[in-house]
Design an enzyme around this catalytic site. Sequence first.
Site, short mmCIF file in Angstrom:
data_model
loop_
_atom_site.label_atom_id
_atom_site.label_comp_id
_atom_site.label_asym_id
_atom_site.label_seq_id
_atom_site.Cartn_x
_atom_site.Cartn_y
_atom_site.Cartn_z
N ASP A 186 50.54 47.36 57.47
CA ASP A 186 51.04 46.28 58.34
C ASP A 186 52.41 46.57 58.96
OD1 ASP A 186 52.62 45.94 56.05
OD2 ASP A 186 52.87 43.83 56.51
N GLU A 187 52.81 47.83 58.99
CA GLU A 187 54.08 48.12 59.65
C GLU A 187 54.06 49.50 60.28
OE1 GLU A 187 57.50 49.08 57.12
OE2 GLU A 187 56.22 48.70 55.40
N ASP A 206 56.81 44.91 61.96
CA ASP A 206 56.35 44.59 60.61
C ASP A 206 55.70 43.21 60.64
OD1 ASP A 206 55.92 44.57 57.91
OD2 ASP A 206 58.05 44.50 57.34
MG LIG Z 1 54.95 43.17 56.32
#
Ligand SMILES: [Mg+2]
Length: 403
Positions: free
Chosen positions: A101-102, A8
């Site tokens: 974003d993960e 993450d």
């Molecule tokens: Mg994040």
Amino acid sequence: MPVIMHADMDAFYASVELVRHPDLVGRPMWVGGSGRGVVLSASYEARACGVRSGMSSTRARRLCPAAVVIPPDFDAYAAASRGIFAILRTVTAQVEEASIDEAFLDITGSLRRLGGDPVAIGQRLRAQVADEQRVSCSVGIAPNKFLAKLASKQAKPDGLVQVRPEDVITFLHPLPVEAMWGVGESTAAALHRLGLMSVSDLAHTPRSTLHRAFGATQGNLLHDLAWGRDTRRVSAAPAERSIGSQETFARDTDDPALIAVELLRMSARTAERMRWAGVLGRTVGVSVRFADFTTISRSFTMPALTDVTDEIHAAAMTAYAKFNLQRARVRRIGVRVEGLVDIDRAYQQLPLDAPDRGMREVERAADMAVQRFGPRAVRRASLTGGGHSVAKSVDEIDGWADV
Ligand SMILES: [Mg+2]
């Protein structure tokens, strides 16, 4: 026992901006609207003042008057995201993109090839992301997705936490129930009403009690998670893609005509972005946030795939009508097309003789004109003259929680 990794990015949008604005490193800043918009992503210096993503800019300004506010550049974030996911795929093909974003990685099958030590693999991955994309990422490693996600959260910022199978209970049980992934505010409040504060409290509650309070399905799920049991697999299928746009009104409004024009404006912007991205979609979602910040959404699925403004607008109006709003005052409204498919792959599904063919050509020509002469060259009659009512608009890709 599977070995699952959750990677993450830390304050993703803010981190990408700090690469481009090195003078802001170490200073409080956030990405978002400067007027009545919201904070999309805050640097850790701004977070130290209490600024959080999703917070109104007005409130964030009060908490952190010295902060610098950068307007979002979603193309840059999408490009950084693609670079990061490419790095993750060098570890394993079993990568599930959970958001921009993960990602979850199932490294069980790659362990031997990569030296056998999950922590070393995770640290190498973090170093590579930092080196190539200059963004820090936190990694959680655990026997399942639920625990890996909790572990990466504990690792933030810029860290790594491994929960080994033998440590699951000592890791999990002291946490407050609201730390559990999937337990939102209302579930947490319901658990608190039952006197259950920690995950341990929840784990030691009879299933029958949880069934009465939450129903059998959710009750069983909560109980299983409280014992660290999660059977969800890492699904390497491409993440569900969506493209959307949202507007925060300068003043809360209950004017249906104004809302209809904004829905058209956002449908046009969304359709244009879809044509840029070369994707088509069928399901249009509309979300409405009220003056008290409660947010609701409805969707409508069209009979065929499209990237045409009028069709997306009609679907958005249909979805909006489902709210059946009387005089509620609307603060923010958003349009989103979901379940996107690449146009090349979808072409055989498109009825080539459908009446929308002509409209698509018109809109493509309009896109070309905009590219050559700027956005003022082509405007719909019903959109010209408007726009003063809108304080902030955000085009977004793949949602915006927790970036
Ligand atoms: Mg994040």
